[in-house]
Scaffold this motif. Structure first.
Motif, PDB file in Angstrom:
ATOM      1  N   LEU A  22      68.063  23.353  41.893  1.00 39.81           N
ATOM      2  CA  LEU A  22      67.436  22.094  40.813  1.00 39.81           C
ATOM      3  C   LEU A  22      67.614  22.798  39.470  1.00 39.81           C
ATOM      4  N   PHE A 273      72.828  18.460  42.157  1.00 42.14           N
ATOM      5  CA  PHE A 273      72.143  18.345  40.889  1.00 42.14           C
ATOM      6  C   PHE A 273      72.813  18.565  39.554  1.00 42.14           C
ATOM      7  N   LEU A 276      74.159  15.271  38.572  1.00 43.21           N
ATOM      8  CA  LEU A 276      73.086  14.333  38.476  1.00 43.21           C
ATOM      9  C   LEU A 276      72.648  14.539  36.809  1.00 43.21           C
ATOM     10  N   PHE A 298      73.091   7.380  41.679  1.00 47.88           N
ATOM     11  CA  PHE A 298      71.991   8.449  41.458  1.00 47.88           C
ATOM     12  C   PHE A 298      71.042   8.301  42.941  1.00 47.88           C
ATOM     13  N   VAL A 302      70.762  11.427  45.544  1.00 49.02           N
ATOM     14  CA  VAL A 302      69.380  11.845  46.032  1.00 49.02           C
ATOM     15  C   VAL A 302      69.049  11.692  47.320  1.00 49.02           C
TER      16      VAL A 302
END
Length: 328
Positions: A22, A273, A276, A298, A302
């Motif tokens: 992340l 990640f 995003l 999105f 996820v």
């Protein structure tokens, strides 16, 4: 160095690995903005600036341990560093910058968004990997999210810019191939070189990448002679240093740590990640809210990551040693 108790090793490895993925994605997403901040410079100049800074900073940080580290490296290790530096840094960034400048952030994000699919499929062939059939739902969600991300950009190219869009799209595909190769081979190199810390491996990669940037200086001077004002060069230098520190030093360090903690089939999903955060930064740069398709992207991305994590938790790993493990 973190030593984990034996009864929490598996859970903590996964949690810490995801956190590193992340963090790497959040830092790497900023790379997509760099070509827009210094759009008057060519992709080759962007790559040289970033990786010269990366090489100089890495050389300074690794200097106290240089002799000890060099003594542990074999010819195979140096060849791996050269190949990984080219595929994951120099070539990839040139292709990525060209794609962003010609096709835009959305289209480039779309293509790069398929990285998890490519890496996960390759990783599913590893020994003791999660079977690909269990990862199909995650891969489908990932693909659907990537399509949503770039649907508008691909469906409505700017009038008169079809050739430029095509060049950008082709470069984005090249970047996809280049970084897929890097993600796979870097993970395997780190697992093979368990005697070396991920931080030192990242700094050695920086030194080799910096050497490649120096070799490209004559090429850049011949292709595009210096013609920018002093102020533009100052901005270019600031962006290059910032990207080198944030993405190459810090982002790569987190990614390498994650690559040792997670299986390759999960490593692929962590690339999402970056997609995003690249989208999020793109929205902030363009000062707008996401449209419906982008919101759907999105949600799908996820869901893809969560589905992948669930598949790995259901997978029975090989027996682990009874002693605590170290996060090197």
């Amino acid at each position: 160095m973190i030593i984990l108790p034996s009864d929490q090793t598996g859970t903590d490895r996964t949690t810490f690995g995801i956190a590193c993925g992340l963090g790497a994605g959040a830092l790497w997403g900023l790379v997509f903005l760099a070509p827009e901040l210094v759009c008057d410079f060519t992709p080759l100049q962007l790559a040289i600036g970033r990786y010269l800074a990366y090489g100089i900073i890495s050389s300074w940080l690794i200097a106290p341990r240089w002799r000890a580290l060099v003594g542990t490296l074999t010819r195979r290790d140096w060849l791996a560093l050269g190949w990984l530096s080219l595929a994951g840094n120099t070539l990839y960034y040139i292709l990525l910058s060209t794609a962003v400048q010609n096709a835009g952030i959305a289209t480039t994000s779309l293509v790069i968004g398929f990285l998890p699919v490519a890496v996960t499929i390759i990783g599913s062939r590893d020994r003791d990997a999660v079977p690909l059939t269990r990862l199909v739902p995650s891969l489908l969600l990932c693909a659907a999210g990537a399509v949503c991300i770039g649907w508008q950009a691909l469906g409505r190219p700017a009038p008169g810019d079809a050739a430029r869009e095509l060049i950008g799209f082709a470069c984005a595909i090249g970047a996809l191939v280049s970084w897929t190769a890097y993600a796979v081979w870097n993970t395997r190199a780190l697992n093979r070189l368990d005697r070396m810390s991920v931080h030192d491996w990242n700094l050695l990669t920086g030194v080799v990448t910096g050497a490649q940037a120096v070799a490209l200086l004559p090429v850049s001077a011949a292709v595009d002679p210096i013609r920018h004002a002093a102020g533009a060069w100052m901005q270019f230098g600031a962006v290059s240093i910032a990207v080198a520190v944030v993405a190459s030093i810090l982002g790569n360090a987190l990614w390498n740590r994650m690559s040792r903690l997670l299986p390759l089939t999960m490593v692929g999903q962590m690339i999402l990640f970056e997609t995003l955060f690249a989208l999020l930064y793109g929205f902030l740069w363009e000062r707008r809210l996401p449209v419906r398709l982008e919101v759907a992207a999105f949600v799908l991305v996820v869901a893809s990551v969560l589905t992948c994590i669930a598949a790995h938790r259901r997978h029975t790993p090989p027996p682990q040693p009874a002693v605590g493990e170290q996060f090197a």
